[in-house]
Write an enzyme that holds these catalytic residues in place. Structure first.
Site, short mmCIF file in Angstrom:
data_model
loop_
_atom_site.label_atom_id
_atom_site.label_comp_id
_atom_site.label_asym_id
_atom_site.label_seq_id
_atom_site.Cartn_x
_atom_site.Cartn_y
_atom_site.Cartn_z
N CYS A 99 0.81 -1.23 0.00
CA CYS A 99 0.00 0.00 0.00
C CYS A 99 0.84 1.27 0.00
CB CYS A 99 -0.94 0.00 1.20
SG CYS A 99 -2.00 -1.46 1.26
N HIS A 392 -9.13 2.76 -2.34
CA HIS A 392 -7.70 2.48 -2.19
C HIS A 392 -7.18 1.57 -3.30
CE1 HIS A 392 -3.87 1.50 -0.54
NE2 HIS A 392 -4.22 0.40 0.10
N CYS A 422 0.38 2.76 6.39
CA CYS A 422 0.80 1.41 6.73
C CYS A 422 0.81 0.60 5.44
CB CYS A 422 -0.18 0.78 7.72
SG CYS A 422 -1.88 0.68 7.09
#
Length: 436
Positions: A99, A392, A422
């Protein structure tokens, strides 16, 4: 305060971010259904270059990322160069940091700028959760390799006879950590329990995220940084993100059942970020190169930091670990920040990181620091909403956050912004941005 690490070239130039753009973000299997990440990447980079009016030959490097890899296009960066009319001699390579992938892409271009090997580059990422690499079983894969080497039809038939019906079933991409078997949502549940984060607190953060994102669109704040996407068969363009709930209601959140721990859990589909398709990119160059081209930068990259922790327990604490390092390298404290943008993978993860940034005990026992990083001021935090609302697309989120934060800093007259995330594998990323 530890060592300050200035991000400047040998000539003393700062690292300028001159432009940023993204596609609208779309929920899985909606507007971008059937469009692979490489095409989303071409879409955003092509439009970014067209809007900036920077000659293609000025861009000397493109670093791009993709988390959900497609075997037919393993180097998405090079395919984007070849598919957008950029100079064929443009260096291009791909990166992956889950991510935090486009954070890594930005850092890599910045390092090339500081080394003096380039003067301008593009960084970004794209992902599609709608076009997935559906695989085959290990047994079928092995048989297919052996069949390819077999010399006679009888040898091939003998190999195929070893297969059972279950061996022919398609294998979807893994959604769990390779090393632990835990899903991201399982880790979010761990964190909710470890840090005493309630369902009500998680739902409230998700509601806030949607409200603020909807308001940002309503106020026209995102129009300049989000392109209109024309999607085959070109009947209707996608202008805005399609995950944002303009009519978000806390009462609706309360109706949902837990998504991971069905009996005792608090993490739901509504207080988590959804699977999403999209792409985002930024143009970086040395400060002097920007001046030569008559460009006014959106802002500058002041510092960055990447961290890693154990994956078995509460592994989504990247912001709590990487933020103090990034601030230290920038020579700043939390109180110096104008804006804080934290990736909202899950409301539970976000709230846990906020809690630990202000924890003296965590600072001493985990970070080995004398004092807490600092309390997060709600008036500075995710002021335009976050990933729970926007969605996302894994590799694109960092570039979205950077562009969005720099635009908002400029609207506020400048200052410092923190963007942090994160990532799977216990990884964390943080960057300090500066706008004038």
């Amino acid at each position: 305060m530890g060592q300050v690490l200035p991000l400047v070239t040998r000539q003393g130039d700062r690292i300028a971010i001159v432009s940023g753009l993204r596609t609208p973000f779309a929920r899985q299997a909606t507007a971008f259904h059937g469009i692979p990440a490489v095409d989303l990447g071409k879409m955003v980079v092509g439009e970014l270059l067209a809007r900036s009016e920077i000659p293609a030959e000025v861009i000397e490097q493109l670093v791009f990322g993709q988390v959900v890899q497609m075997p037919e296009a393993p180097n998405i960066a090079r395919e984007i160069v070849l598919g957008t009319g950029m100079n064929v001699h443009t260096d291009a390579y791909s990166v992956s940091r889950a991510c935090a992938t486009s954070f890594q892409a930005v850092a890599n271009v910045a390092e090339s700028l500081m080394a003096g090997t380039i003067r301008a580059g593009i960084a970004g990422g794209a992902d599609s959760s709608s076009v997935l690499p559906i695989g085959v079983s290990k047994k079928l894969a092995r048989v297919l390799v052996d069949v390819n080497k077999a010399r006679t039809m009888s040898q091939r038939l003998k190999l195929f006879s070893r297969l059972r019906l279950r061996d022919l079933m398609p294998v979807p991409p893994a959604v769990a950590e390779y090393s632990t078997g835990l899903r991201m949502g399982d880790t979010a549940e761990q964190m909710a329990k470890t840090y005493g984060i309630t369902r009500e607190q998680q739902d409230a953060l998700a509601h806030r995220s949607h409200q603020r994102a909807a308001q940002a669109w309503s106020d026209g704040k995102l129009k300049e940084e989000v392109m209109t996407a024309f999607i085959p068969p070109y009947k209707q363009p996608l202008v805005e993100d399609n995950n944002i709930r303009g009519n978000s209601s806390l009462a609706d959140y309360a109706k949902l059942r837990p998504a991971f721990d069905r009996k005792h859990g608090t993490v739901t589909a509504a207080n988590s970020t959804p699977l999403t398709d999209g792409a985002a990119a930024v143009i970086l160059m040395t400060e002097s190169r920007a001046k030569e081209l008559g460009l006014v930068p959106l802002g500058y990259l002041r510092s960055y930091a990447f961290t890693a922790i154990d994956v078995w327990q509460d592994m989504l604490l990247g912001p709590a670990w990487s933020t103090p390092l990034a601030l230290e390298r920038a020579g700043l404290t939390m109180s110096d920040l104008t804006l804080i943008d934290m990736h909202e993978a899950f409301a539970a993860q976000t709230l846990a990181n906020i809690q630990l940034l202000g924890s003296e005990r965590f600072a001493r026992e985990a970070l080995g620091r004398a004092h807490a990083t600092g309390e997060v001021d709600d008036s500075k935090f995710n002021v335009l909403g976050g990933s729970i609302a926007y969605g996302h697309p894994f590799a694109a989120t960092g570039a979205r956050m950077i562009t969005q934060t720099l635009h908002e800093l400029r609207r506020r007259g400048g200052g410092f912004g923190l963007v942090t995330a994160c990532a799977a594998g216990g990884l964390g990323a943080a960057m300090v941005l500066e706008a004038e």
